[in-house]
Design an enzyme around this catalytic site. Structure first.
Site, mmCIF file in Angstrom:
data_model
loop_
_atom_site.group_PDB
_atom_site.id
_atom_site.type_symbol
_atom_site.label_atom_id
_atom_site.label_comp_id
_atom_site.label_asym_id
_atom_site.label_seq_id
_atom_site.Cartn_x
_atom_site.Cartn_y
_atom_site.Cartn_z
ATOM 1 N N GLU A 36 -16.409 10.180 -6.221
ATOM 2 C CA GLU A 36 -15.095 9.593 -6.456
ATOM 3 C C GLU A 36 -14.398 10.264 -7.640
ATOM 4 O OE1 GLU A 36 -16.144 5.180 -4.696
ATOM 5 O OE2 GLU A 36 -15.852 5.385 -6.850
ATOM 6 N N CYS A 55 -15.832 12.242 0.611
ATOM 7 C CA CYS A 55 -16.809 11.383 1.284
ATOM 8 C C CYS A 55 -18.130 12.135 1.469
ATOM 9 C CB CYS A 55 -16.284 10.948 2.646
ATOM 10 S SG CYS A 55 -14.807 9.925 2.586
ATOM 11 N N GLU A 95 -19.984 12.481 4.146
ATOM 12 C CA GLU A 95 -20.063 13.269 5.372
ATOM 13 C C GLU A 95 -19.433 14.638 5.182
ATOM 14 O OE1 GLU A 95 -19.090 10.163 4.890
ATOM 15 O OE2 GLU A 95 -19.115 8.999 6.744
ATOM 16 N N CYS A 147 -15.273 7.459 8.141
ATOM 17 C CA CYS A 147 -13.825 7.252 8.096
ATOM 18 C C CYS A 147 -13.119 8.266 9.000
ATOM 19 C CB CYS A 147 -13.319 7.359 6.656
ATOM 20 S SG CYS A 147 -13.269 9.047 6.007
ATOM 21 N N CYS A 178 -13.304 11.995 7.869
ATOM 22 C CA CYS A 178 -14.623 12.581 8.135
ATOM 23 C C CYS A 178 -14.808 12.855 9.624
ATOM 24 C CB CYS A 178 -15.731 11.680 7.608
ATOM 25 S SG CYS A 178 -15.795 11.689 5.800
#
Length: 137
Positions: A48, A57, A59, A90, A93
């Site tokens: 983050e 993310c 992935e 998400c 991804c």
């Protein structure tokens, strides 16, 4: 096809990656592991940033590790969250995964007994990808 041993190695790699996640804002660690067509495994975690849009993310982190190592043919991805229920990838991804394998097997696992197995094409129907691009002459 992924063997039971390969699946277990992928799950362990995703779990280990989640333990290294940098998530001070969401407090939602995610780990992912991708297996390439030649059986190599690459993992990643979410990282983050105070500027939310710059967050990556798990992935995508795992996919980018594979690409950086010269691997572009993905066979399977595991997403791990230390939660009682599974979490699917998400939309961003899903789109990145689609770039490298529209038929990718996606498995989400968690600390609970639940598990989600599906093809990326089920998670991202009618996807836009490399096959949609045509050269303009």
């Amino acid at each position: 096809m992924t063997t039971d041993d390969e699946l277990e190695r992928l799950i362990q790699a995703a779990r280990a990656a989640a333990s290294r996640a940098y998530c001070p804002y969401s407090r939602f660690p995610v780990g992912a592991a991708v297996m390439t067509s030649d059986g190599a495994i690459f993992s990643g975690c979410n990282v983050e940033n105070a500027s939310s849009g710059l967050t990556i993310c798990a992935e995508r982190s795992a996919v980018f590790q594979a690409i950086a190592a010269g691997k572009q043919s993905l066979r399977r991805v595991i997403i791990f969250t230390p939660t009682p229920t599974v979490t699917a990838p998400c939309g961003a991804c899903r789109q990145v995964l689609n770039e490298f394998s529209a038929d990718l097997l996606v498995t989400s696992v968690c600390d609970g007994p639940q598990r989600l197995d599906c093809r990326l094409s089920e998670l991202l129907p009618h996807a836009f990808g490399p096959a949609n691009l045509v050269a303009i002459e």
